[in-house]
Design a protein around this motif. Structure first.
Motif, PDB file in Angstrom:
ATOM      1  N   ALA A 148       0.884  -1.166   0.000  1.00  0.00           N
ATOM      2  CA  ALA A 148       0.000   0.000   0.000  1.00  0.00           C
ATOM      3  C   ALA A 148       0.917   1.210   0.000  1.00  0.00           C
ATOM      4  N   GLU A 189      12.359  -6.586   9.805  1.00  0.00           N
ATOM      5  CA  GLU A 189      12.305  -5.148  10.103  1.00  0.00           C
ATOM      6  C   GLU A 189      10.857  -4.684  10.285  1.00  0.00           C
ATOM      7  N   THR A 190       9.971  -5.243   9.480  1.00  0.00           N
ATOM      8  CA  THR A 190       8.549  -4.900   9.630  1.00  0.00           C
ATOM      9  C   THR A 190       8.049  -5.374  10.994  1.00  0.00           C
ATOM     10  N   ASP A 194       6.782  -2.438  13.280  1.00  0.00           N
ATOM     11  CA  ASP A 194       5.310  -2.300  13.343  1.00  0.00           C
ATOM     12  C   ASP A 194       4.641  -3.265  14.319  1.00  0.00           C
ATOM     13  N   THR A 216      17.185 -13.651   9.278  1.00  0.00           N
ATOM     14  CA  THR A 216      18.447 -14.390   9.161  1.00  0.00           C
ATOM     15  C   THR A 216      19.105 -14.703  10.506  1.00  0.00           C
ATOM     16  N   ARG A 219      16.483 -11.982  14.994  1.00  0.00           N
ATOM     17  CA  ARG A 219      16.414 -10.709  15.723  1.00  0.00           C
ATOM     18  C   ARG A 219      14.985 -10.395  16.157  1.00  0.00           C
ATOM     19  N   ILE A 265      19.039 -16.168   3.524  1.00  0.00           N
ATOM     20  CA  ILE A 265      17.787 -16.803   3.085  1.00  0.00           C
ATOM     21  C   ILE A 265      17.611 -16.528   1.595  1.00  0.00           C
ATOM     22  N   GLU A 285       3.829  -9.466   2.370  1.00  0.00           N
ATOM     23  CA  GLU A 285       3.378  -8.128   2.744  1.00  0.00           C
ATOM     24  C   GLU A 285       4.534  -7.177   3.047  1.00  0.00           C
ATOM     25  N   GLY A 287       8.544  -5.820   4.239  1.00  0.00           N
ATOM     26  CA  GLY A 287       8.598  -4.488   3.657  1.00  0.00           C
ATOM     27  C   GLY A 287       9.383  -4.427   2.350  1.00  0.00           C
ATOM     28  N   ALA A 289      12.513  -4.218   1.559  1.00  0.00           N
ATOM     29  CA  ALA A 289      13.681  -5.073   1.324  1.00  0.00           C
ATOM     30  C   ALA A 289      13.234  -6.463   0.868  1.00  0.00           C
ATOM     31  N   VAL A 290      12.220  -6.984   1.534  1.00  0.00           N
ATOM     32  CA  VAL A 290      11.720  -8.314   1.191  1.00  0.00           C
ATOM     33  C   VAL A 290      11.111  -8.303  -0.221  1.00  0.00           C
ATOM     34  N   SER A 293      13.835  -8.463  -2.765  1.00  0.00           N
ATOM     35  CA  SER A 293      14.416  -9.800  -2.975  1.00  0.00           C
ATOM     36  C   SER A 293      13.527 -10.669  -3.859  1.00  0.00           C
TER      37      SER A 293
HETATM   38  P1  NDP Z   1      11.659  -5.618   5.756  1.00  0.00           P
HETATM   39  O1  NDP Z   1      10.456  -5.705   6.592  1.00  0.00           O
HETATM   40  O2  NDP Z   1      11.562  -5.897   4.303  1.00  0.00           O
HETATM   41  O3  NDP Z   1      12.727  -6.595   6.424  1.00  0.00           O
HETATM   42  C1  NDP Z   1      13.985  -6.673   5.841  1.00  0.00           C
HETATM   43  C2  NDP Z   1      14.857  -7.559   6.657  1.00  0.00           C
HETATM   44  O4  NDP Z   1      14.420  -8.910   6.513  1.00  0.00           O
HETATM   45  C3  NDP Z   1      16.263  -7.511   6.164  1.00  0.00           C
HETATM   46  O5  NDP Z   1      16.939  -6.430   6.694  1.00  0.00           O
HETATM   47  C4  NDP Z   1      16.782  -8.833   6.641  1.00  0.00           C
HETATM   48  O6  NDP Z   1      17.237  -8.692   7.977  1.00  0.00           O
HETATM   49  C5  NDP Z   1      15.542  -9.739   6.645  1.00  0.00           C
HETATM   50  N1  NDP Z   1      15.651 -10.669   5.543  1.00  0.00           N
HETATM   51  C6  NDP Z   1      15.975 -11.960   5.661  1.00  0.00           C
HETATM   52  N2  NDP Z   1      16.057 -12.539   4.487  1.00  0.00           N
HETATM   53  C7  NDP Z   1      15.772 -11.603   3.560  1.00  0.00           C
HETATM   54  C8  NDP Z   1      15.741 -11.629   2.158  1.00  0.00           C
HETATM   55  N3  NDP Z   1      15.947 -12.728   1.443  1.00  0.00           N
HETATM   56  N4  NDP Z   1      15.439 -10.465   1.522  1.00  0.00           N
HETATM   57  C9  NDP Z   1      15.197  -9.350   2.207  1.00  0.00           C
HETATM   58  N5  NDP Z   1      15.233  -9.272   3.545  1.00  0.00           N
HETATM   59  C10 NDP Z   1      15.526 -10.398   4.227  1.00  0.00           C
HETATM   60  O7  NDP Z   1      12.397  -4.224   5.995  1.00  0.00           O
HETATM   61  P2  NDP Z   1      12.230  -2.761   5.421  1.00  0.00           P
HETATM   62  O8  NDP Z   1      12.995  -1.894   6.322  1.00  0.00           O
HETATM   63  O9  NDP Z   1      12.484  -2.706   3.970  1.00  0.00           O
HETATM   64  O10 NDP Z   1      10.701  -2.442   5.598  1.00  0.00           O
HETATM   65  C11 NDP Z   1      10.176  -2.205   6.873  1.00  0.00           C
HETATM   66  C12 NDP Z   1       9.193  -1.057   6.800  1.00  0.00           C
HETATM   67  O11 NDP Z   1       8.274  -1.272   5.742  1.00  0.00           O
HETATM   68  C13 NDP Z   1       8.404  -0.932   8.048  1.00  0.00           C
HETATM   69  O12 NDP Z   1       8.603   0.352   8.567  1.00  0.00           O
HETATM   70  C14 NDP Z   1       6.979  -1.100   7.615  1.00  0.00           C
HETATM   71  O13 NDP Z   1       6.155  -0.155   8.225  1.00  0.00           O
HETATM   72  C15 NDP Z   1       7.004  -0.879   6.150  1.00  0.00           C
HETATM   73  N6  NDP Z   1       6.001  -1.688   5.492  1.00  0.00           N
HETATM   74  C16 NDP Z   1       5.067  -1.100   4.690  1.00  0.00           C
HETATM   75  C17 NDP Z   1       4.132  -1.856   4.014  1.00  0.00           C
HETATM   76  C18 NDP Z   1       3.153  -1.205   3.098  1.00  0.00           C
HETATM   77  O14 NDP Z   1       2.559  -1.896   2.262  1.00  0.00           O
HETATM   78  N7  NDP Z   1       2.933   0.095   3.186  1.00  0.00           N
HETATM   79  C19 NDP Z   1       4.071  -3.313   4.176  1.00  0.00           C
HETATM   80  C20 NDP Z   1       5.087  -3.825   5.038  1.00  0.00           C
HETATM   81  C21 NDP Z   1       6.010  -3.032   5.653  1.00  0.00           C
HETATM   82  P3  NDP Z   1      18.306  -9.742   8.516  1.00  0.00           P
HETATM   83  O15 NDP Z   1      19.496  -9.639   7.626  1.00  0.00           O
HETATM   84  O16 NDP Z   1      18.544  -9.393   9.919  1.00  0.00           O
HETATM   85  O17 NDP Z   1      17.642 -11.048   8.360  1.00  0.00           O
END
Ligand code: NDP
Ligand code: ZN
Length: 356
Positions: A148, A189-190, A194, A216, A219, A265, A285, A287, A289-290, A293
């Motif tokens: 969104a 991170e989400t 959140d 990963t 955390r 991952i 859903e 955030g 970064a996911v 990927s």
């Molecule tokens: P993400 O929620 O996408 O989480 C990213 C973390 O996930 C990475 O830093 C990593 O941490 C872990 N991870 C593990 N494996 C993977 C992989 N294969 N690819 C990517 N990440 C991986 O983080 P963001 O900071 O990008 O987004 C968070 C923000 O997004 C929040 O503030 C939330 O509010 C917002 N959001 C908004 C949405 C919307 O539709 N408006 C929906 C969802 C979130 P590690 O290395 O420690 O494993």
């Protein structure tokens, strides 16, 4: 066949890992039996429909949205039932891509002298079962990416404020998708920022999807709502380098920790692993970064984007998709718009891969 497809659709969200199937028995221009498959392990559509028709089934025509099964699964083969019921004709919409069936159901019927017609409303039937078809053919879940954002593609302001960008009716629509998917996935991170519950909050949901966190190094805060609320299973996916003590403390809270055999991952491995665990559909859903990927891997089937007519701006404000991205336009993934809908003040766009 249209009625059979409508019957099949009623089972949406409750037959996984099985397909949606509907069947209608017709004799002398009258419907004498109807049925749908409602739950894995329970009778197939043909069984309900033929039972309803009773002895009348002899010399009838059976319309079925998916090729009747020919193998002994949790229930006996429907092809045998149609033969013993002495039906005259079987009209099939789509062939079953399941290698255990794949044309054998229809051959068995023909060998018993039953007239078989196939391909009637085939496109509609394949669309209805797109999750099942994808899962059977690839052994990976059907993946929907959802976000969104504002009209300028932001999911929050520079200070991280994100509630609410889209309105109530868009948010309600998200819950319908949650109900239809076997699992919901978010990045750690989400979860940290959140503390989302990731449950389906419709009035009477057919099921609650499994909640999956990509994390990963494990955390995820032990106090996170989804780890403690017990609403539905939580699977935390980690890399290979996490301490057993940390894992144990989560297991005590009934969270399932799934360790990959690589330090990171990788999406391809992740999807195979989820497929092995009977996850046929996955709702991603975020955030950013996911999403990045998944897009980079190319392993997704559709994108559902809710765009609010709002401008947030700010170079540092988070976008819907981050990650490394593609450096060339000709590498970018081109999609096809499949559906658009105005929900309240917002625009919903559903896109699929060009070939999809
Ligand atoms: P993400 O929620 O996408 O989480 C990213 C973390 O996930 C990475 O830093 C990593 O941490 C872990 N991870 C593990 N494996 C993977 C992989 N294969 N690819 C990517 N990440 C991986 O983080 P963001 O900071 O990008 O987004 C968070 C923000 O997004 C929040 O503030 C939330 O509010 C917002 N959001 C908004 C949405 C919307 O539709 N408006 C929906 C969802 C979130 P590690 O290395 O420690 O494993
Ligand atoms: Zn069957």
């Amino acid at each position: 066949m249209k009625v059979a497809l409508q019957l099949a659709e009623q089972g949406s969200g409750q037959t996984s890992p099985n397909p949606l199937v509907g069947a209608v028995v017709v004799k002398n221009g009258q419907i004498i039996g109807m049925g749908a498959h409602l739950k894995a392990g329970e009778p197939h559509a043909e069984v309900h429909a033929v039972r309803m028709a009773g002895s009348q089934a002899e010399d009838s025509t059976v319309y079925v949205t998916l090729e009747p099964c020919s193998h002994h699964g949790k229930t006996p083969p429907c092809a045998d039932l149609l033969i013993s019921s002495k039906v005259k004709r079987v009209v099939v919409a789509a062939e079953d891509p399941n290698p255990l069936v794949a044309g054998r159901g229809m051959k068995k019927l023909q060998a018993a002298g039953i007239e078989v017609v196939s391909g009637v409303l085939k496109n509609e039937a394949e669309e209805l079962n797109k999750v099942f078809f994808h899962y059977i053919q690839t052994k990976r879940p059907f993946v929907t990416l959802k976000w969104a954002c504002s009209l300028d593609g932001k999911t929050a302001t520079v200070t991280g404020e994100s509630k609410w960008i889209t309105g109530e009716s868009a948010r309600k629509d998200v819950h319908k998708y949650r109900e239809l998917h076997d699992a919901i996935l978010a990045g750690v991170e989400t979860v940290i920022k959140d503390d989302p519950s990731l449950t389906c909050r419709l009035e009477n949901p057919k099921k609650q999807p499994v909640r999956i966190v990509l994390d990963t190094h494990l955390r995820t805060p032990e106090t996170a709502g989804l780890v403690n609320d017990g609403h539905s299973p939580v699977w935390i996916i980690t890399g290979s380098e996490v301490s057993p003590e940390r894992i144990e403390s989560f297991q005590r809270k009934n969270a399932v920790i799934i360790q990959m055999n690589t330090p990171d991952i990788e999406i391809d491995n992740l999807l195979h692993l989820l497929g092995e665990r009977n996850i046929t559909s996955l709702f991603v859903e975020g955030g950013a970064a996911v999403h990045g990927s998944f897009i980079k891997s190319g392993l997704f089937n559709q994108v559902v984007s809710y765009t609010a007519p709002m401008l947030i701006g700010g170079k540092e404000a988070p976008p819907a998709v981050a990650g490394a991205g593609f450096s060339r336009i000709n590498e970018a993934i081109r999609l096809r718009i499949k559906e658009t809908e105005i929900l309240g003040d917002d625009l919903k766009i559903v896109c699929v891969k060009k070939e999809g």
